[in-house]
Motif scaffolding. Sequence first.
Motif, short mmCIF file in Angstrom:
data_model
loop_
_atom_site.label_atom_id
_atom_site.label_comp_id
_atom_site.label_asym_id
_atom_site.label_seq_id
_atom_site.Cartn_x
_atom_site.Cartn_y
_atom_site.Cartn_z
N GLU A 119 -44.95 -68.39 -53.56
CA GLU A 119 -44.61 -68.12 -54.77
C GLU A 119 -43.70 -67.04 -54.94
O GLU A 119 -43.87 -66.03 -54.21
CB GLU A 119 -45.82 -67.68 -55.67
CG GLU A 119 -46.93 -68.95 -55.89
CD GLU A 119 -47.97 -68.43 -56.66
OE1 GLU A 119 -48.54 -69.21 -57.52
OE2 GLU A 119 -48.72 -67.43 -56.30
N LEU A 120 -42.70 -66.64 -55.71
CA LEU A 120 -41.60 -65.82 -55.97
C LEU A 120 -42.01 -64.95 -57.07
O LEU A 120 -42.33 -65.68 -58.22
CB LEU A 120 -40.10 -66.25 -55.74
CG LEU A 120 -39.97 -67.25 -54.98
CD1 LEU A 120 -38.35 -67.61 -54.95
CD2 LEU A 120 -39.81 -66.27 -53.41
N GLY A 121 -42.09 -63.84 -57.02
CA GLY A 121 -42.58 -62.86 -57.95
C GLY A 121 -41.58 -62.09 -58.57
O GLY A 121 -40.45 -61.75 -57.87
N GLN A 122 -41.57 -62.08 -59.98
CA GLN A 122 -40.45 -61.05 -60.63
C GLN A 122 -41.05 -60.56 -61.82
O GLN A 122 -41.93 -60.98 -62.71
CB GLN A 122 -39.14 -61.95 -60.84
CG GLN A 122 -39.41 -63.05 -62.03
CD GLN A 122 -38.12 -64.01 -62.02
OE1 GLN A 122 -37.36 -64.33 -61.25
NE2 GLN A 122 -37.89 -64.23 -63.44
N ARG A 123 -40.33 -59.33 -62.41
CA ARG A 123 -40.67 -58.49 -63.45
C ARG A 123 -39.62 -59.18 -64.08
O ARG A 123 -38.38 -59.07 -63.90
CB ARG A 123 -40.70 -57.13 -63.02
CG ARG A 123 -41.03 -56.21 -64.48
CD ARG A 123 -41.49 -54.91 -64.14
NE ARG A 123 -42.59 -54.96 -63.38
CZ ARG A 123 -43.02 -54.52 -61.68
NH1 ARG A 123 -41.78 -53.81 -61.27
NH2 ARG A 123 -44.12 -54.52 -61.53
N GLU A 124 -39.94 -59.67 -65.69
CA GLU A 124 -38.86 -59.95 -66.66
C GLU A 124 -39.17 -59.83 -67.87
O GLU A 124 -40.28 -59.38 -68.31
CB GLU A 124 -38.67 -61.46 -66.31
CG GLU A 124 -39.87 -62.26 -66.63
CD GLU A 124 -39.96 -63.88 -66.31
OE1 GLU A 124 -39.26 -64.30 -65.35
OE2 GLU A 124 -40.71 -64.46 -67.34
N ILE A 125 -38.02 -59.58 -68.85
CA ILE A 125 -38.41 -59.30 -70.16
C ILE A 125 -36.94 -60.16 -70.71
O ILE A 125 -36.18 -60.24 -70.02
CB ILE A 125 -38.00 -57.87 -70.49
CG1 ILE A 125 -38.24 -57.33 -72.02
CG2 ILE A 125 -36.69 -57.47 -70.07
CD1 ILE A 125 -38.39 -56.16 -72.03
N PHE A 126 -37.14 -60.41 -72.08
CA PHE A 126 -36.18 -61.41 -72.51
C PHE A 126 -35.72 -60.85 -73.80
O PHE A 126 -36.67 -60.14 -74.66
CB PHE A 126 -36.76 -62.92 -72.95
CG PHE A 126 -37.01 -63.72 -71.73
CD1 PHE A 126 -36.09 -64.75 -71.49
CD2 PHE A 126 -38.24 -63.75 -71.08
CE1 PHE A 126 -36.20 -65.50 -70.52
CE2 PHE A 126 -38.56 -64.35 -70.06
CZ PHE A 126 -37.66 -65.54 -69.69
N MET A 136 -32.40 -63.57 -70.03
CA MET A 136 -33.71 -62.75 -68.91
C MET A 136 -33.24 -61.78 -68.14
O MET A 136 -32.37 -62.01 -67.21
CB MET A 136 -34.33 -64.01 -68.42
CG MET A 136 -35.49 -63.74 -67.58
SD MET A 136 -36.07 -65.09 -66.53
CE MET A 136 -34.90 -64.88 -65.14
N LEU A 137 -33.60 -60.62 -68.30
CA LEU A 137 -33.64 -59.50 -67.48
C LEU A 137 -34.69 -59.51 -66.43
O LEU A 137 -35.79 -59.41 -66.78
CB LEU A 137 -33.23 -57.92 -68.14
CG LEU A 137 -32.33 -58.38 -69.64
CD1 LEU A 137 -32.33 -57.06 -70.30
CD2 LEU A 137 -31.03 -58.68 -68.96
N ALA A 138 -34.25 -59.47 -65.16
CA ALA A 138 -35.19 -59.51 -63.89
C ALA A 138 -35.19 -58.86 -62.88
O ALA A 138 -34.03 -58.39 -62.53
CB ALA A 138 -35.50 -61.19 -63.64
N GLN A 139 -36.13 -58.48 -62.22
CA GLN A 139 -36.05 -57.62 -60.97
C GLN A 139 -37.17 -58.45 -59.93
O GLN A 139 -38.52 -58.88 -60.49
CB GLN A 139 -36.67 -56.37 -61.10
CG GLN A 139 -37.06 -55.52 -59.80
CD GLN A 139 -37.65 -54.13 -60.26
OE1 GLN A 139 -37.54 -53.73 -61.24
NE2 GLN A 139 -38.33 -53.76 -59.22
#
Length: 148
Positions: A119-126, A136-139
């Motif tokens: 699983e790949l994790g990311q913090r994201e906000i649209f 989608m802005l992600a880290q």
Amino acid sequence: MSEYGAPPRGGWARFIVELHVNDLDASLDFWRGVLGFTTAYARPSEGFHYLEHAAGMQVMLCRRNGRFETGPMQAPLGQGAMFQLYFDSLAPVLDALAARSWPVHTALRDIWRRTGDVELGQREIFVQDPDGYLLMLAQNIGTRQITA
């Protein structure tokens, strides 16, 4: 360097999106002031800016002129498309969004998605840019093994 700029410092991306915008100044303010892009070069007489980001992203912004419009351009623009932008850290972008009280489409979240056997994790906000293009802005936040 000329007043018009120069090719992107990191070389040319192999896939680049050109967004046609209604208000070039508002779009430049968002893409540069909020997202941290810089203008690599511009053709002011055409209302065109080629933007780059230190994280390796590139995008072109062009004031709408009818060229390349394959159908009606209705707000929000980009319906059915979502652009993913990956930052080393979302913190500066989140701060800039908050400072401008920028509307959020989908709240900040941490999410894990199965990719093969991990699983790949990311913090994201649209959010939507001034013309309504969905971003989608992600880290990236890591990789983890899938548990049974």
